[in-house]
Design an enzyme around this catalytic site. Structure first.
Site, PDB file in Angstrom:
ATOM      1  N   ARG A  82      31.371  36.721  33.369  1.00 17.92           N
ATOM      2  CA  ARG A  82      30.862  38.565  33.177  1.00 17.92           C
ATOM      3  C   ARG A  82      29.341  38.814  33.317  1.00 17.92           C
ATOM      4  NH1 ARG A  82      34.997  39.174  34.547  1.00 17.92           N
ATOM      5  NH2 ARG A  82      36.574  40.183  34.577  1.00 17.92           N
ATOM      6  N   GLU A 115      27.340  45.241  37.782  1.00 22.26           N
ATOM      7  CA  GLU A 115      28.328  45.047  39.091  1.00 22.26           C
ATOM      8  C   GLU A 115      28.373  46.422  39.208  1.00 22.26           C
ATOM      9  OE1 GLU A 115      31.380  42.247  39.063  1.00 22.26           O
ATOM     10  OE2 GLU A 115      29.993  41.301  38.021  1.00 22.26           O
ATOM     11  N   HIS A 123      31.336  38.216  43.228  1.00 22.13           N
ATOM     12  CA  HIS A 123      32.134  38.619  41.846  1.00 22.13           C
ATOM     13  C   HIS A 123      33.767  37.948  43.388  1.00 22.13           C
ATOM     14  CE1 HIS A 123      33.976  40.172  38.327  1.00 22.13           C
ATOM     15  NE2 HIS A 123      35.126  39.117  38.696  1.00 22.13           N
TER      16      HIS A 123
HETATM   17  O1  LIG Z   1      36.419  38.278  36.871  1.00 20.49           O
HETATM   18  C1  LIG Z   1      37.467  38.273  36.985  1.00 20.49           C
HETATM   19  C2  LIG Z   1      39.228  37.894  36.241  1.00 20.49           C
HETATM   20  O2  LIG Z   1      38.423  38.794  35.038  1.00 20.49           O
HETATM   21  O3  LIG Z   1      39.996  37.459  36.419  1.00 20.49           O
END
Ligand SMILES: O=CC(=O)O
Length: 332
Positions: A246, A275, A293
């Site tokens: 993250r 984001e 992402h």
């Molecule tokens: O970012 C993707 C997830 O958390 O699976």
């Protein structure tokens, strides 16, 4: 007998058959709300009473906003389970859920391969410095004028993995195939079997000895900005930073400064602090590898994730428990 209800927040793209099969056990409903204000109103109006489980996606945050204390307090009294379709569940305030007796699940394991693949792509791309010349080629300038500096090989480099969960361990295997030596830091040292020969280091030792540092830990109040100015100072000059976890585990302002000073040679990022906004200092830097992402963005993985999350909803309905409850609620 009235059936319980399951509230679907977000889209199901692949696992339609498994989802529809749940209708034998529950009424599957969607909200009328198109915004957070409307969703809070819909919850408070009582019209969602009878909902026992929520199936939610990462993208559904665009409508409901975060599952923070305010939203959790408004959820119907009947609600007992929140099934989040993703490994990272930082959009959900687990403590607020625990206080209300709501159990939360996430989707581990199914995400590991695809995310670790992107992780490896970013490591290679950042080490080799591919981005500058990929841009130059599309501008008709071949490798660019002047050409970019020579890159670096992964072979023989030390990869420090911060967070040795499913994705971290999967990445370890892939990185070893590229000849990297893997060290790791984790809240708890792993068993020898799980560590698979990776050396356990303290946080500071990992920072100061790794050539490439990969962030593979969940975002929570303990890990927000775990990498900031002080931590960059501890790292080797020329280090490469990679993040598929993250964005907010790194202080992006501090990262941009460390890139601009040359202390960090390059980085590869799949995730960002705010984001879909990306720090202008990153966008303006042609050397860094930036992916929007897409860690789990494959047909196979998205399908597996949906199936897994539906499995959690089914377990909630059939057995009154979740298959993969989040670790914070392991003893709830
Ligand atoms: O970012 C993707 C997830 O958390 O699976």
């Amino acid at each position: 007998m009235t059936k319980p209800k399951v509230l679907q927040l977000g889209v199901i793209d692949h696992a339609h058959e498994s989802w529809n099969a749940l209708s034998e056990l529950a009424d599957l409903i969607v909200p009328a709300a198109r915004s957070r204000a409307e969703f809070l109103e819909e919850c408070r109006s009582g019209s969602l009473e009878g909902v026992v489980a929520v199936y939610r996606t990462f993208g559904s945050v665009d409508i409901t906003g975060l599952f923070d204390a305010e939203l959790v307090a408004a959820l119907p009294n009947s609600l007992k389970f929140i099934c989040h379709n993703g490994a990272g569940y930082d959009q959900v305030d687990v403590s607020a859920c625990t206080e209300r007796g709501i159990k939360v699940s996430n989707v581990p394991t199914a995400v590991d391969d695809a995310t670790a693949d992107v992780n490896m792509f970013l490591i290679i791309g950042a080490l080799r410095g591919f981005n500058t010349s990929m841009i130059a080629l599309r501008e008709g300038k071949w490798r660019g004028h002047p050409p970019p500096p020579l890159g670096h090989d992964p072979e023989g480099k030390t990869l420090g993995i911060l967070g040795m969960g499913g994705i971290g361990r999967n990445l370890k295997k892939k990185a070893e195939a590229f000849g990297m030596k893997v060290v790791y830091y984790n809240r708890n040292k792993l068993s020898d079997e799980l560590a698979g020969g990776a050396q356990y280091l303290s946080f500071e030792e990992l920072l100061s000895t790794s050539d490439v540092i990969s962030l593979n830990l969940p975002l929570n109040k303990n890990t927000r900005h775990i990498i900031s100015t002080h931590e960059f100072e501890l790292m080797k000059k020329g280090v490469v930073i990679v993040n598929t976890a993250r964005g907010a585990v790194i202080d992006e302002d501090a990262l941009v400064k460390a890139l601009d000073s040359g202390h960090v040679w390059s980085c590869g990022l799949d995730v960002y602090e705010d984001e879909p906004k990306v720090h202008p200092g990153l966008v303006a830097n042609p050397h860094v590898m930036l992916v929007p992402h897409m860690g789990t963005w494959t047909v196979e993985t998205q399908t597996a994730m949906e199936e897994w999350n539906i499995g959690n909803v089914r377990a909630a309905l059939e057995k009154g428990k979740l298959n993969t409850v989040v670790p914070e609620q392991a003893n709830m």
